[in-house]
Design a protein around this motif. Structure first.
Motif, PDB file in Angstrom:
ATOM      1  N   THR A   8      30.036  31.541  42.211  1.00 13.45           N
ATOM      2  CA  THR A   8      30.008  33.003  42.226  1.00 13.45           C
ATOM      3  C   THR A   8      31.397  33.566  41.941  1.00 13.45           C
ATOM      4  O   THR A   8      32.389  33.071  42.468  1.00 13.45           O
ATOM      5  N   THR A   9      31.446  34.582  41.091  1.00 11.67           N
ATOM      6  CA  THR A   9      32.722  35.238  40.795  1.00 11.67           C
ATOM      7  C   THR A   9      33.131  36.094  41.990  1.00 11.67           C
ATOM      8  O   THR A   9      32.293  36.452  42.829  1.00 11.67           O
ATOM      9  N   PRO A  10      34.419  36.459  42.091  1.00 12.95           N
ATOM     10  CA  PRO A  10      34.891  37.223  43.243  1.00 12.95           C
ATOM     11  C   PRO A  10      34.123  38.525  43.442  1.00 12.95           C
ATOM     12  O   PRO A  10      33.816  39.232  42.477  1.00 12.95           O
ATOM     13  N   GLN A  11      33.815  38.812  44.710  1.00 13.82           N
ATOM     14  CA  GLN A  11      33.107  40.043  45.057  1.00 13.82           C
ATOM     15  C   GLN A  11      34.077  41.157  45.433  1.00 13.82           C
ATOM     16  O   GLN A  11      33.639  42.230  45.849  1.00 13.82           O
ATOM     17  N   CYS A  12      35.353  40.919  45.293  1.00  9.75           N
ATOM     18  CA  CYS A  12      36.361  41.928  45.620  1.00  9.75           C
ATOM     19  C   CYS A  12      37.542  41.775  44.674  1.00  9.75           C
ATOM     20  O   CYS A  12      37.649  40.789  43.940  1.00  9.75           O
ATOM     21  N   ARG A  13      38.441  42.734  44.688  1.00 13.96           N
ATOM     22  CA  ARG A  13      39.644  42.663  43.860  1.00 13.96           C
ATOM     23  C   ARG A  13      40.535  41.519  44.355  1.00 13.96           C
ATOM     24  O   ARG A  13      40.517  41.186  45.534  1.00 13.96           O
ATOM     25  N   GLN A  14      41.339  40.976  43.458  1.00 12.17           N
ATOM     26  CA  GLN A  14      42.194  39.846  43.800  1.00 12.17           C
ATOM     27  C   GLN A  14      43.666  40.256  43.799  1.00 12.17           C
ATOM     28  O   GLN A  14      44.112  40.995  42.913  1.00 12.17           O
ATOM     29  N   VAL A  15      44.389  39.785  44.779  1.00 15.63           N
ATOM     30  CA  VAL A  15      45.814  40.094  44.897  1.00 15.63           C
ATOM     31  C   VAL A  15      46.610  39.452  43.767  1.00 15.63           C
ATOM     32  O   VAL A  15      47.487  40.050  43.167  1.00 15.63           O
ATOM     33  N   ASP A  16      46.282  38.200  43.461  1.00 18.19           N
ATOM     34  CA  ASP A  16      47.014  37.451  42.445  1.00 18.19           C
ATOM     35  C   ASP A  16      46.009  36.722  41.562  1.00 18.19           C
ATOM     36  O   ASP A  16      45.400  35.735  41.979  1.00 18.19           O
ATOM     37  N   LYS A  17      45.824  37.199  40.356  1.00 18.92           N
ATOM     38  CA  LYS A  17      44.827  36.606  39.466  1.00 18.92           C
ATOM     39  C   LYS A  17      45.261  35.249  38.937  1.00 18.92           C
ATOM     40  O   LYS A  17      44.472  34.532  38.324  1.00 18.92           O
ATOM     41  N   GLU A  18      46.518  34.878  39.153  1.00 19.70           N
ATOM     42  CA  GLU A  18      47.005  33.561  38.728  1.00 19.70           C
ATOM     43  C   GLU A  18      46.717  32.496  39.780  1.00 19.70           C
ATOM     44  O   GLU A  18      46.908  31.308  39.539  1.00 19.70           O
TER      45      GLU A  18
END
Length: 772
Positions: free
Chosen positions: A571-581
């Motif tokens: 499953t892809t993230p269900q929320c925003r990510q702090v660090d996409k790296e």
């Protein structure tokens, strides 16, 4: 209140009037002022008087008073009320910062003045929001100790510091109590145990777990008891313990040996804590053993002794503790300070001068120094008169007595629980009506209203109501869980409730989440987070439930101390990510937080200092720090720019990076200092041979194991060693290699240099650096 009585309440001591005038003078040029006054000198009365003057001059002002604990809020409200300023009129509002952080949007008035009690806590992110939201409000911070362990200054929040007289001055002028001070001897086994504490917690202080492991033992607690019997027999006092278990063990031992003692900690129900404090003030309890409960705001002037059983590196914590005993009281000749953990050698006497301005600016840490006795604080037992009673085998020594203190200052210029009964909340039966009520000791907390009381545990009772339904209530009778059709209820360990129905069939209820299970759940512990396992399924202990199959791969579970994460690689993230790296930013990750029983969260990322960002199921984002809970920071549907994820996160990342760098710097300095101290302790190490190999030994203790072909006699902290045949290098006394073994000869000099022979006739001189 009559005008005459109000005048008495408003009359300040001369030093309070002086500080008050300096505060108003400072406000002419600065919007934000911090005031430093020692514990017990009337900070709350001063702030109440300042507020009274402001409201008298301008009736429509709105004033906020912010504290970091609910108990402090209640004390402030009581004091301010004496000045005819009652919360009912709406002009002055006292709040805890925790409550305010959750209700920013519920408050619609704008404060003209914000007063922050115990303002040394104001560096927390939750307080900074006050400056962001109300930049034009005047700020007044009150504290006894404007310092931090990590040397962070307060100048980003407060423009100037107004300092009162020193503790020594207040004692000399009769405003604070004189004291006796007994400390463990520098060569005692107890001091050696403390010197060997090596682990540090997130804030730079000693690690509680290590302290508890080392000191929460029967022989050590026996020494604490003997110290109280010898130095404070029959006196009324407070003991500062390491942990909840430590406090309860101390209280149990004291009670079993004739000292009426109770333990109070964060888990003690508020009503019971209040009762204990009242009983202590009235003399019905002799000793309160506490864990960080009475470090701030506790006002009981007739305390006759303070016992320190918790090591600390924090100057603020030390002064807050000893300050509980320095208040003056009628009939109190002096206060006995019993230091069983060597704080005296860290900080000196309570009356020592402190450079508060330097600490306020962040140029000096509020941290203990093991060599403070070398800076003029020391007044050892051998300097006392022959009439002073010192036992030859005592591990403590009197370093100051109350009769010598005035001359010294002049010359220097500078939860009821015993081992017999663990059920604090009890049931009682009303003989007239045949109903049951609840009581703590002899105080009724819930009137007779129950057909029966099945069980009690930790401030809760399982009861049958008049309508024959059953449930769980707290000590004052508030219903927490209501159930139907059960014959019997019983509390189990780990906040579980066993419920037996009319057919004898048993089910189990999680008191955290309220969820019922047909089989008895197994409690699984992951760091500081618990889950329940039933039939191969793990359930969260939250009201909004999360469940996961037990056979989840360990690669999909991550423990992070105060949180537990479950990865979902499909499953892809269900929320925003702090660090996409981040390697895990491409997958959804559910997160459970320690001590949060409301819901589960989606994991957004980790900041450089180890804190995390999470989102709940309503689109709210939170910053979570270990031991500090969660703080609202943003929303998926922001109402203001300050609530926008893309705006908030860069700022939080920068602040976290700064905290991480500061922490790393502190740890590095402490590591260097610790190594220096260790080297000083082993300076007399000598080479010894075992078989064909050589090592270093001090007395009977092996410092460096026998692994070398040969060793020369050490010079200072250095020792030449032969690794391979005719190839020499240099190690420190603790075994650290500072010069690799590739020289045909090594000659160490007393000045910290060494001459290395590369080949016959060719040498080089190097400066030896082995302390970092």
């Amino acid at each position: 209140m009559s005008k005459n009585n109000l005048g008495k309440e408003l009359s300040l001591r001369d030093y309070q009037k002086n500080i008050k005038q300096r505060v108003f003078d400072a406000w002419r040029n600065h919007a934000s002022v911090m005031v430093q006054m020692p514990t017990g000198t009337g900070k709350t009365h001063l702030l109440a008087s300042i507020i009274y003057d402001l409201l008298s001059a301008e009736q429509d002002l709105c004033v906020w008073i912010i504290a970091h604990r609910r108990e402090l809020v209640e004390q402030i409200e009581d004091t301010v009320a004496r000045y005819s300023i009652r919360k009912e009129d709406g002009r002055v509002r006292a709040m805890s910062i925790q409550w305010l952080s959750r209700h920013w949007d519920d408050i619609h008035n704008t404060p003209a003045l914000i007063v922050i009690d115990e303002a040394h806590h104001a560096l927390a992110e939750s307080y900074k929001e006050l400056w962001t939201r109300y930049p034009h409000a005047k700020k007044l911070g009150m504290t006894a100790t404007p310092c931090r362990l990590n040397r962070r200054g307060f100048t980003d929040l407060f423009d100037t510091l107004v300092m009162s007289d020193s503790i020594a001055d207040f004692i000399s002028k009769g405003w604070l109590s004189v004291f006796d001070y007994a400390s463990i001897k520098p060569d005692s086994d107890d001091q050696k145990l403390i010197d060997n504490l090596s682990k540090r917690s997130w804030n730079g202080d000693f690690q509680i777990k290590e302290m508890d492991t080392v000191l929460n033992k029967r022989p050590t607690i026996e020494k604490l008891y003997e110290s109280v019997r010898h130095y404070a027999d029959g006196k009324k006092g407070v003991v500062y313990a390491i942990s909840i278990g430590h406090a309860r063990n101390i209280a149990s031992y004291y009670s079993g040996h004739g000292i009426n003692a109770v333990a109070i900690d964060s888990k003690t129900p508020a009503l019971q804590r209040k009762q204990f404090v009242e009983d202590f003030k009235q003399g019905r309890i002799q000793v309160l053993v506490n864990v960080d409960v009475f470090s701030e705001g506790f006002d009981c002037p007739d305390i006759e002794f303070v016992q320190m059983a918790r090591p600390t590196l924090s100057l603020a914590k030390y002064l807050q503790q000893v300050g509980r005993g320095l208040r003056k009281s009628k009939g109190k000749e002096y206060c006995m300070l019993i230091d069983n953990v060597g704080l005296y050698r860290m900080f000196g006497l309570p009356s020592a001068n402190r450079n508060w301005q330097t600490m306020f600016e962040g140029r000096l840490a509020g941290k203990g120094n093991a060599h403070s006795i070398e800076t003029g604080y020391y007044c050892a037992a051998e300097n006392l008169t022959a009439n002073d009673t010192i036992r030859p085998n005592d591990t403590l020594e009197l370093v100051m007595t109350h009769d010598r203190l005035p001359d010294y200052l002049t010359n220097a210029k500078d939860s009821l629980e015993s081992h017999l009964n663990h059920k604090i909340l009890n049931a009682f039966k009303d003989r007239v009506y045949g109903l049951y009520g609840l009581k703590i000791e002899n105080k009724i907390t819930a009137p007779p209203q129950y057909v029966s009381v099945f069980d009690t545990d930790d401030g809760f009772a399982a009861v049958r109501f008049k309508n024959w339904s059953v449930g769980v209530v707290n000590e004052v009778g508030e219903i927490k869980i209501q159930l139907e059709c059960f014959r019997k209820l019983k509390f189990l360990k780990d906040k579980l409730l066993a419920a037996t129905d009319n057919r004898g069939k048993m089910s189990y209820i999680d008191l955290r989440s309220g969820k019922s299970y047909k089989q008895k759940p197994k409690v699984l512990t992951f760091g500081k987070v618990q889950m329940l396992e039933v039939d191969g399924i793990c359930y969260s202990r939250t009201k909004i439930l999360y469940k996961k199959e037990l056979n989840t791969s360990l690669q999909q579970v991550c423990q992070h101390g105060f949180c537990l994460r479950f990865y979902d690689f499909l499953t892809t993230p269900q929320c925003r990510q702090v660090d996409k790296e981040d390697d895990t930013s491409g997958y959804d990750s559910v997160c459970l937080l320690a001590d949060d029983y409301e819901t589960y969260y989606h994991f957004c990322g980790m900041l450089p200092d180890g804190s995390i960002i999470v989102e709940d199921n309503e689109g709210k984002y939170y910053l979570v720090k270990e031991g500090e809970g969660k703080q609202y920071i943003a929303h998926e549907k922001p109402q203001t720019e300050e609530e926008t994820f893309e705006v908030v996160i860069p700022r939080l990342k920068a602040e976290a990076a700064q905290r991480a760098a500061q922490r790393k710097s502190i740890e590095k300095r402490e590591k260097i200092q610790k190594r220096k101290e260790r080297l000083n302790r082993i300076q007399h190490a000598k080479p010894f041979k075992s078989g064909l190999k050589w090592g270093l030994k001090q007395g009977d203790k092996v410092i460096v194991p026998p692994i070398y072909r040969n060793l020369q006699t050490p010079v200072g902290n250095y020792c030449a060693f032969e690794g391979n045949p005719r190839l020499w290098g240099i190690i420190m006394l603790d075994g650290k290699v500072v010069v690799e073994a590739r020289y045909i000869n090594v000659e160490i000099k007393e000045n910290g240099t060494a001459r290395l022979t590369i080949i016959p006739g060719k040498t080089k001189t190097v400066k030896l650096h082995g302390n970092d």
